[in-house]
Design a protein around this motif. Structure first.
Motif, PDB file in Angstrom:
ATOM      1  N   LEU A 175      24.558  -3.469  26.010  1.00 62.87           N
ATOM      2  CA  LEU A 175      24.727  -3.161  27.425  1.00 62.87           C
ATOM      3  C   LEU A 175      24.892  -1.672  27.692  1.00 62.87           C
ATOM      4  N   ASN A 176      25.360  -0.921  26.705  1.00 66.92           N
ATOM      5  CA  ASN A 176      25.660   0.491  26.951  1.00 66.92           C
ATOM      6  C   ASN A 176      24.808   1.474  26.161  1.00 66.92           C
ATOM      7  N   ASP A 177      24.128   1.010  25.140  1.00 67.26           N
ATOM      8  CA  ASP A 177      23.334   1.918  24.311  1.00 67.26           C
ATOM      9  C   ASP A 177      21.947   2.200  24.878  1.00 67.26           C
ATOM     10  N   TYR A 178      21.536   1.415  25.870  1.00 69.11           N
ATOM     11  CA  TYR A 178      20.183   1.540  26.408  1.00 69.11           C
ATOM     12  C   TYR A 178      20.235   1.692  27.924  1.00 69.11           C
ATOM     13  N   SER A 179      19.310   2.468  28.474  1.00 70.64           N
ATOM     14  CA  SER A 179      19.248   2.668  29.921  1.00 70.64           C
ATOM     15  C   SER A 179      18.689   1.424  30.609  1.00 70.64           C
ATOM     16  N   ASN A 180      18.851   1.370  31.923  1.00 74.07           N
ATOM     17  CA  ASN A 180      18.305   0.244  32.684  1.00 74.07           C
ATOM     18  C   ASN A 180      16.795   0.126  32.513  1.00 74.07           C
ATOM     19  N   LEU A 181      16.087   1.256  32.566  1.00 71.77           N
ATOM     20  CA  LEU A 181      14.628   1.217  32.428  1.00 71.77           C
ATOM     21  C   LEU A 181      14.219   0.770  31.023  1.00 71.77           C
ATOM     22  N   GLU A 182      14.955   1.191  30.018  1.00 68.02           N
ATOM     23  CA  GLU A 182      14.664   0.741  28.651  1.00 68.02           C
ATOM     24  C   GLU A 182      14.817  -0.774  28.545  1.00 68.02           C
ATOM     25  N   LEU A 183      15.919  -1.293  29.070  1.00 64.43           N
ATOM     26  CA  LEU A 183      16.147  -2.738  29.019  1.00 64.43           C
ATOM     27  C   LEU A 183      15.076  -3.486  29.807  1.00 64.43           C
ATOM     28  N   ILE A 184      14.703  -2.962  30.951  1.00 57.32           N
ATOM     29  CA  ILE A 184      13.689  -3.628  31.777  1.00 57.32           C
ATOM     30  C   ILE A 184      12.349  -3.660  31.057  1.00 57.32           C
ATOM     31  N   SER A 185      12.057  -2.629  30.271  1.00 57.84           N
ATOM     32  CA  SER A 185      10.776  -2.627  29.542  1.00 57.84           C
ATOM     33  C   SER A 185      10.719  -3.775  28.544  1.00 57.84           C
ATOM     34  N   THR A 186      11.839  -4.066  27.892  1.00 59.95           N
ATOM     35  CA  THR A 186      11.890  -5.197  26.962  1.00 59.95           C
ATOM     36  C   THR A 186      11.859  -6.521  27.711  1.00 59.95           C
ATOM     37  N   ILE A 187      12.639  -6.633  28.778  1.00 56.23           N
ATOM     38  CA  ILE A 187      12.688  -7.880  29.549  1.00 56.23           C
ATOM     39  C   ILE A 187      11.310  -8.228  30.109  1.00 56.23           C
ATOM     40  N   SER A 188      10.645  -7.253  30.710  1.00 55.48           N
ATOM     41  CA  SER A 188       9.347  -7.526  31.339  1.00 55.48           C
ATOM     42  C   SER A 188       8.284  -7.874  30.301  1.00 55.48           C
ATOM     43  N   THR A 189       8.330  -7.199  29.151  1.00 50.94           N
ATOM     44  CA  THR A 189       7.346  -7.467  28.100  1.00 50.94           C
ATOM     45  C   THR A 189       7.565  -8.834  27.472  1.00 50.94           C
ATOM     46  N   MET A 190       8.776  -9.077  26.994  1.00 46.10           N
ATOM     47  CA  MET A 190       9.023 -10.318  26.271  1.00 46.10           C
ATOM     48  C   MET A 190       9.185 -11.506  27.204  1.00 46.10           C
ATOM     49  N   GLY A 191       9.680 -11.272  28.426  1.00 44.32           N
ATOM     50  CA  GLY A 191       9.702 -12.351  29.412  1.00 44.32           C
ATOM     51  C   GLY A 191       8.300 -12.837  29.727  1.00 44.32           C
ATOM     52  N   THR A 192       7.358 -11.902  29.835  1.00 50.10           N
ATOM     53  CA  THR A 192       5.953 -12.259  30.068  1.00 50.10           C
ATOM     54  C   THR A 192       5.383 -13.051  28.903  1.00 50.10           C
ATOM     55  N   PHE A 193       5.586 -12.554  27.676  1.00 51.08           N
ATOM     56  CA  PHE A 193       5.054 -13.259  26.514  1.00 51.08           C
ATOM     57  C   PHE A 193       5.650 -14.661  26.385  1.00 51.08           C
ATOM     58  N   GLN A 194       6.940 -14.798  26.670  1.00 54.21           N
ATOM     59  CA  GLN A 194       7.555 -16.126  26.561  1.00 54.21           C
ATOM     60  C   GLN A 194       7.020 -17.082  27.626  1.00 54.21           C
ATOM     61  N   ARG A 195       6.687 -16.581  28.792  1.00 49.42           N
ATOM     62  CA  ARG A 195       6.067 -17.445  29.811  1.00 49.42           C
ATOM     63  C   ARG A 195       4.727 -17.986  29.322  1.00 49.42           C
ATOM     64  N   ILE A 196       4.041 -17.185  28.506  1.00 47.59           N
ATOM     65  CA  ILE A 196       2.755 -17.611  27.945  1.00 47.59           C
ATOM     66  C   ILE A 196       2.970 -18.559  26.773  1.00 47.59           C
ATOM     67  N   TYR A 197       3.891 -18.204  25.851  1.00 50.23           N
ATOM     68  CA  TYR A 197       4.083 -18.966  24.615  1.00 50.23           C
ATOM     69  C   TYR A 197       4.908 -20.226  24.819  1.00 50.23           C
ATOM     70  N   ARG A 198       5.892 -20.154  25.705  1.00 48.89           N
ATOM     71  CA  ARG A 198       6.843 -21.252  25.917  1.00 48.89           C
ATOM     72  C   ARG A 198       6.927 -21.596  27.402  1.00 48.89           C
ATOM     73  N   PRO A 199       5.796 -21.998  28.015  1.00 47.25           N
ATOM     74  CA  PRO A 199       5.819 -22.269  29.461  1.00 47.25           C
ATOM     75  C   PRO A 199       6.765 -23.402  29.842  1.00 47.25           C
ATOM     76  N   GLU A 200       6.987 -24.361  28.910  1.00 43.83           N
ATOM     77  CA  GLU A 200       7.890 -25.480  29.196  1.00 43.83           C
ATOM     78  C   GLU A 200       9.314 -24.985  29.469  1.00 43.83           C
ATOM     79  N   ILE A 201       9.657 -23.826  28.896  1.00 50.11           N
ATOM     80  CA  ILE A 201      10.991 -23.243  29.077  1.00 50.11           C
ATOM     81  C   ILE A 201      10.957 -22.107  30.096  1.00 50.11           C
ATOM     82  N   TYR A 202      10.046 -21.159  29.903  1.00 51.67           N
ATOM     83  CA  TYR A 202      10.096 -19.918  30.684  1.00 51.67           C
ATOM     84  C   TYR A 202       9.181 -19.913  31.906  1.00 51.67           C
ATOM     85  N   ASN A 203       8.344 -20.899  32.048  1.00 48.84           N
ATOM     86  CA  ASN A 203       7.572 -21.058  33.280  1.00 48.84           C
ATOM     87  C   ASN A 203       7.879 -22.407  33.916  1.00 48.84           C
ATOM     88  N   ALA A 204       9.079 -22.906  33.644  1.00 46.33           N
ATOM     89  CA  ALA A 204       9.526 -24.173  34.227  1.00 46.33           C
ATOM     90  C   ALA A 204       9.699 -24.017  35.740  1.00 46.33           C
TER      91      ALA A 204
END
Length: 325
Positions: free
Chosen positions: A235-264
């Motif tokens: 929570l404190n070692d990374y900036s908001n933009l850094e965290l958002i870059s990971t969230i947006s990237t991996m959130g997108t991939f998980q919606r593709i790979y695991r739609p039953e969970i992340y595109n529910a």
């Protein structure tokens, strides 16, 4: 003994023209997208989803939702174990870079995100299966994940890593469908609401041997928590933009790979159990072969056994027994 362990780091842009290299694990998620007749459209659509997700989360001073773009680099790490010049593909991760289209500034993101490892394939798809063959009850070898964990820590603490990257890695995975997660009152402006699992998983234990802690957050605009594996203080070692870059990237991939969970179509409740058989979900317009990915993991684990584990068995055993951080 350790002086001969060296790493060669290579970088390749993950864009719509990306083709997997010969040394890339084909089970690596982004490599799976970049194959077949739909490869270019797959990549273009996935990258558009990443950018849209990033701008939706980084919405301050961003009235049109188009201020930022995310550029992705595939970081491939080859390991020379005996100084011979012969290398083995050690790990492969993603690095995010953020482009501020308003100021034309390029901001370094987070390295890690996706995580691929031939040795991990060996551990889970060969060693674990052989250990439990013809056994009445499932069990885990005593030293399961120890070698892989020490190799990973050795790399992260190497001069090669520190030369290329300013901060420790963050790896973002899907939640386990074998566990139940309880929503807490803790909420972060970017990571969202924190969840706690009812028990530890084999994956958690494996990544702990890599030196990584884990926390689970359901990020804004999402429907299920993500697992964030990290060193230090997420929570404190990374900036908001850094965290958002990971969230947006991996959130997108998980919606593709695991739609039953992340595109529910329903958002995770206070007590949440992921379900890969959930029919109430939407599919993205991106082709992804999950069955092929599972089958190839065994083949790639055998490749690691033949080209890394067995040829260097003595050296690896000595390293595993003696290396401490």
């Amino acid at each position: 003994m350790n002086k001969d362990f060296t790493f060669k780091i290579k970088s390749l842009s993950l864009d719509e023209n990306y083709h997997p290299s010969d040394s890339t694990r084909i089970t690596t998620n982004f490599a799976n997208l970049a194959r077949g007749a739909s490869r270019q459209q797959n990549l273009r659509n996935a990258l558009n989803m990443v950018n849209n997700s990033f701008n939706a989360l980084a919405n301050w001073d961003n009235p049109k939702g188009d201020r930022y773009s995310v550029e992705l680099e595939i970081i491939s790490v080859d390991m020379d174990i005996d100084g011979s010049g012969e290398t083995f593909p050690s790990i492969e991760v993603l690095k995010t870079n953020i482009v501020d289209n308003k100021t034309n500034e390029r901001i370094e993101g987070i390295v890690g995100n996706n995580f691929s490892s031939y040795v991990r394939d060996y551990d889970f798809s060969v060693l674990l299966l052989e250990h439990n063959k013809n056994q009445a009850q499932f069990s885990i070898p005593d030293d399961f994940g120890v070698l892989h964990g020490k190799l990973f820590k050795y790399f992260v603490n190497s001069d090669a890593y520190k030369q290329y990257f300013n901060k420790p890695p963050v790896i973002c995975l899907s939640v386990s469908d074998n566990k139940t997660y309880q929503r807490t009152e803790n909420q972060h402006p970017v990571l969202g609401v924190e969840y706690l699992p009812n028990e530890s998983s084999l994956t958690e234990q494996y990544f702990k041997k890599m030196g990584l802690q884990v926390r689970y957050f359901m990020t804004p605009n999402s429907v299920a928590p993500l697992a964030f594996y990290f060193f230090g203080d997420l929570l404190n070692d990374y900036s908001n933009l850094e965290l958002i870059s990971t969230i947006s990237t991996m959130g997108t991939f998980q919606r593709i790979y695991r739609p039953e969970i992340y595109n529910a179509n329903a958002v995770a409740g206070k007590c949440y159990k992921p379900n890969l058989k959930n029919l109430d979900h939407s599919l993205t317009q991106i082709v992804y072969n999950r069955e092929e990915r599972s089958q190839l993991a065994i083949a790639q684990g055998k490749f690691a056994k033949e080209h890394f584990i067995e040829p260097y068995q003595t050296v690896l055993e000595q390293f595993s027994a003696n290396y401490t951080l």
